[in-house]
Scaffold this motif. Structure first.
Motif, short mmCIF file in Angstrom:
data_model
loop_
_atom_site.label_atom_id
_atom_site.label_comp_id
_atom_site.label_asym_id
_atom_site.label_seq_id
_atom_site.Cartn_x
_atom_site.Cartn_y
_atom_site.Cartn_z
N CYS A 191 3.92 -13.48 -23.55
CA CYS A 191 3.78 -13.90 -22.15
C CYS A 191 2.64 -14.88 -21.94
O CYS A 191 2.38 -15.29 -20.80
CB CYS A 191 3.61 -12.67 -21.26
N ASP A 238 -3.30 -4.67 -14.17
CA ASP A 238 -2.78 -5.64 -15.13
C ASP A 238 -1.83 -6.56 -14.38
O ASP A 238 -0.88 -6.08 -13.74
CB ASP A 238 -2.04 -4.94 -16.27
N LEU A 249 0.59 -8.67 -15.27
CA LEU A 249 2.00 -8.64 -15.65
C LEU A 249 2.68 -7.37 -15.14
O LEU A 249 3.79 -7.41 -14.61
CB LEU A 249 2.14 -8.73 -17.16
N ALA A 262 1.16 -9.34 -23.73
CA ALA A 262 0.20 -10.08 -22.93
C ALA A 262 -0.88 -10.66 -23.82
O ALA A 262 -0.94 -10.39 -25.03
CB ALA A 262 -0.42 -9.16 -21.89
#
Length: 280
Positions: free
Chosen positions: A7, A126, A128, A172
């Protein structure tokens, strides 16, 4: 074989998030980053998906997963009631490492396992995870590993353990600071008058007490009866005791389900959390 989406690469981020939303809508599993460890997520309102999550980890209904939520408004939507002290704690420590056990609304059409009418809620810090939660709604999330194995700190570690039981893996960027090894703090807010610490973790007792004062009840400080030890003494770790993993299952009686493997010693800030019987 399920793919891992990096990502940090814009094209993979777009594809990974799109496929994650689709997988969740089909009742499948997705591995996502959180602010503690990587988690395996399922639609909280699809009982078959929650059971698929438990099966993938090798766990039973006696270890129900906590539920991650995208915002404070969802706390009111899922909890039967929210006291002022609980609201103050959520506003202060969400998003972040505080899991709050509350009575679940009786009207909710879900089946997380043997919860006795409660639910453990957390809003993760977080980006995401929060973006996905904002699009999918509440997700049942447990640490992304097999029960008894160390909790995954990246998507590759999760994939080695969970394999094709998961449809999409999101990776991530690495954290800017090393993981502390500490799990979220869990509090029981099912009592209208007292908030009880179930598990010590990222948020300290001092931080909690600074906001809610005497509403915070720590059973370790309670006076035992002359002829008997405290009834809950075995269920609550001491301040310097080992912490169970971030997704330790919370039962309605406020106890944490016993760990399936060794817990993380709180004294070692670099230790990796091992899975307990239940980021949030």
């Amino acid at each position: 074989m399920a793919a891992i989406y990096d990502c940090t690469v814009p094209a993979e981020l777009l594809a990974g998030m799109r496929l994650s939303r689709a997988a969740i809508s089909r009742g499948e599993l997705v591995v996502i980053p959180t602010d503690t460890v990587y988690g395996v997520a399922a639609d909280a309102f699809t009982p078959a998906a929650v059971q698929r999550l438990l099966d993938a980890k090798g766990r039973t209904r006696q270890s129900p997963p906590p539920v991650l939520i995208p915002n404070l408004a969802t706390l009111d939507a899922l909890a039967e009631s929210v006291s002022e002290p609980v609201r103050a704690l959520a506003e202060a420590f969400w998003p972040g490492g505080l899991t709050i056990v509350v009575p679940a609304r009786s009207s909710l059409l879900w089946d997380l396992g043997d919860t006795d009418g409660t639910v453990a809620l957390r809003m993760p810090a977080d980006p995401l995870a929060l973006e996905l939660l904002a699009e999918t709604g509440p997700l049942a999330v447990s640490s992304a590993n097999l029960t008894g194995q160390p909790a995954a700190l990246n998507a590759a570690e999760a994939e080695r353990m969970l394999g094709d039981s998961v449809s999409v893996y999101l990776q991530a960027a690495p954290p800017t600071t090393p993981p502390t090894g500490l799990a979220s703090t869990i509090i029981d807010a099912t009592d209208d008058e007292h908030i009880t610490i179930i598990r010590h973790g990222v948020v300290t007792e001092q931080q909690l007490r600074a906001l809610v004062g005497d509403a915070l009840f720590d059973p370790k400080r309670a006076e035992p009866a002359d002829d008997a030890p405290p009834a809950d003494a075995a269920a609550l770790p001491a301040d310097d005791a080992a912490l169970p993993a971030d997704d330790a299952a919370v039962r309605a009686d406020g106890a944490v389900v016993p760990a399936d493997a060794a817990a993380v010693p709180a004294a070692d800030p670099t230790a990796r959390p091992a899975d307990a019987a239940e980021p949030a």
